[in-house]
Design an enzyme around this catalytic site. Structure first.
Site, mmCIF file in Angstrom:
data_model
loop_
_atom_site.group_PDB
_atom_site.id
_atom_site.type_symbol
_atom_site.label_atom_id
_atom_site.label_comp_id
_atom_site.label_asym_id
_atom_site.label_seq_id
_atom_site.Cartn_x
_atom_site.Cartn_y
_atom_site.Cartn_z
ATOM 1 N N SER A 197 0.848 -1.197 0.000
ATOM 2 C CA SER A 197 0.000 0.000 0.000
ATOM 3 C C SER A 197 0.874 1.233 0.000
ATOM 4 O O SER A 197 1.987 1.226 0.537
ATOM 5 C CB SER A 197 -0.876 0.018 1.251
ATOM 6 O OG SER A 197 -1.464 1.293 1.408
ATOM 7 N N TYR B 154 -0.841 -1.172 10.270
ATOM 8 C CA TYR B 154 -1.024 -1.437 8.834
ATOM 9 C C TYR B 154 0.182 -0.937 8.035
ATOM 10 O O TYR B 154 0.726 -1.653 7.175
ATOM 11 C CB TYR B 154 -2.301 -0.745 8.366
ATOM 12 C CG TYR B 154 -2.700 -1.027 6.946
ATOM 13 C CD1 TYR B 154 -3.256 -2.262 6.585
ATOM 14 C CD2 TYR B 154 -2.545 -0.060 5.957
ATOM 15 C CE1 TYR B 154 -3.641 -2.513 5.278
ATOM 16 C CE2 TYR B 154 -2.933 -0.305 4.647
ATOM 17 C CZ TYR B 154 -3.481 -1.529 4.312
ATOM 18 O OH TYR B 154 -3.847 -1.774 3.013
ATOM 19 N N LYS C 123 2.779 -3.184 5.768
ATOM 20 C CA LYS C 123 2.938 -2.956 4.325
ATOM 21 C C LYS C 123 4.364 -2.562 3.968
ATOM 22 O O LYS C 123 4.886 -2.976 2.928
ATOM 23 C CB LYS C 123 1.932 -1.902 3.847
ATOM 24 C CG LYS C 123 0.474 -2.358 3.962
ATOM 25 C CD LYS C 123 0.231 -3.608 3.125
ATOM 26 C CE LYS C 123 -1.210 -4.088 3.146
ATOM 27 N NZ LYS C 123 -1.408 -5.276 2.291
#
Lengths: 79, 246
Positions: free
Chosen positions: B140, B153, B157
Site C-alpha cells: 500500500s 497497517y 505494508k
C-alpha cells in the site's frame, strides 16, 4: 560403495546436473561441482527428505563435500 | 504480450474487490487461478463466474498451520504446480497508537506480513526447482508515506516491501521475481466508508483527480506475473494516480 553414498550421489547429480564422474566423495559442492549457496540449501533439504532426518544449520555449514554429507548422514542414521 | 496460458496462480484475499479483480485479470490472460480467502461461498461464486480454470482453496491467514499448507492445497486444487503467487489479502485494525491494543497490532502483522513470509517460503521451494516463479505482494502507498491511525497497517505494508527486496535477491538466480504493487486510494468497500469530506480531502492530493479502480491494480499484477516482466525484481510498482512519486 555404501548405500548412503549412492543415494547422496544421485541427489547431487540430479540436483546440480553434475557429471557423475565428478561426484566423488572428495568433491566440494562449491569448488568442484559449481554449486551456489542456494544449491547447498536445496541439497540439504533434499538430504533431509531422502533420509528423513533433520540437519540443523550449524551442522549444514560443515557439509562442504559429498563425503561430509555421507559421513554426517551415516552418523545421524546410526545414532 | 502478457500471455499467461499454462500458468497457475494463487490469489489470496480473492473474496475482496481487489483480489477478485486480480483473479479475473490473470484468468483472462489464460492462467489457471486458485482463489483463496475465508468466505468459501464467495469464493465458490467467483469460481463459478470465471468458469473453467478457476479453483477454490479456502484459508484462514491468521492460522499459521493453514497458511503453511495453502500452497500445497492450491496446487492440489489446480492439479498443477504454482507459477504465480499474489499475496493480496490484508486487514486493517486502525487506531491511534495510544489506543492500539496488542491484539490489533498482532492481528495485522500476522495476516498482512507473516502470511506473506509463510506463503513465499512454501512457494519458493517448488519455484526454485522449476527455475521459474512470480511472487507479487500487494502492499500500500501507506507503507511508504505513513498514515495516522495505521501504525500497524503501515508497518505491515512497509515490511512487505523490505521482505520482497531481500527475497528478490535470494532467488533472482532461479528466475523467480518478487515485486510489490502499492495501490494508492482505490475505490473499494474500504474507501466507500469514507465521508464526503474525507473523500474530497483525498482527491485533492491525487493529481489524476480520481480514485483508482481495481482493474488498474489487476493490470499491474498481470504485467508483473508475465514472462515479459522477467527482468523486473525487488521493485514496488506504485499505482496511485500520481499521489506519491518515489
Amino acid at each position: 560403495m555404501s548405500e548412503v553414498l549412492e543415494r547422496v550421489r544421485k541427489i547431487v547429480i540430479d540436483h546440480l546436473d553434475a557429471d557423475p564422474d565428478k561426484v566423488t566423495e572428495k568433491a566440494s559442492f562449491i569448488d568442484d561441482l559449481e554449486a551456489d549457496s542456494l544449491d547447498i540449501v536445496e541439497l540439504v533439504m533434499a538430504f533431509e527428505e531422502e533420509f528423513d532426518i533433520e540437519i540443523p544449520d550449524d551442522s549444514a555449514e560443515h557439509i562442504l563435500t559429498v563425503g561430509d554429507a555421507v559421513n554426517y548422514i551415516q552418523e545421524k542414521l546410526s545414532a | 504480450m502478457f500471455e499467461l496460458t499454462g500458468k497457475t496462480a494463487l490469489v489470496t484475499g480473492a473474496t475482496g474487490g481487489l483480489g477478485a479483480q486480480i483473479a479475473r485479470a490473470l484468468h483472462n490472460q489464460g492462467a489457471k487461478v486458485v482463489l483463496s480467502g475465508t468466505r468459501e461461498a464467495v469464493l465458490n461464486d467467483l469460481a463459478a463466474e470465471l468458469g473453467e480454470g478457476a479453483f477454490v482453496a479456502a484459508c484462514n491467514l491468521s492460522d499459521a498451520a493453514e497458511v503453511d499448507g495453502l500452497i500445497a492445497k492450491a496446487e492440489a486444487a489446480a492439479g498443477s504446480p504454482l507459477d504465480i503467487l499474489v499475496a493480496n489479502a490484508g486487514i486493517t485494525k486502525d487506531g491511534l497508537i495510544l489506543r492500539m491494543k496488542d491484539e490489533d497490532w498482532e492481528a495485522v502483522i500476522k495476516v498482512n506480513l507473516e502470511s506473506y513470509f509463510r506463503l513465499s517460503r512454501a512457494a519458493v521451494k517448488g519455484m526454485m526447482k522449476r527455475r521459474h516463479g512470480r511472487i507479487i505482494g500487494i502492499t500500500s502507498v501507506v507503507g511508504v508515506m505513513g498514515n495516522p491511525g495505521q501504525t500497524n497497517y503501515a508497518a505491515s505494508k512497509a515490511g512487505m516491501i523490505g521482505f520482497s527486496k531481500a527475497l528478490a535477491q535470494e532467488v533472482a538466480s532461479r528466475n523467480i521475481t518478487v515485486n510489490c504493487i502499492a495501490p494508492g486510494f482505490i475505490a473499494s468497500p474500504m474507501t466507500d466508508v469514507l465521508n464526503e469530506q474525507q473523500r474530497d480531502g483525498i482527491l485533492s492530493k491525487i493529481p489524476a483527480g480520481a480514485l483508482g479502480e481495481g482493474t488498474d491494480i489487476a493490470a499491474a499484477a498481470v504485467y508483473l506475473a508475465s514472462n515479459e516482466a522477467g527482468y523486473v525484481t525487488g521493485q514496488t510498482l506504485h499505482v496511485n494516480g500520481g499521489m506519491v512519486m518515489i
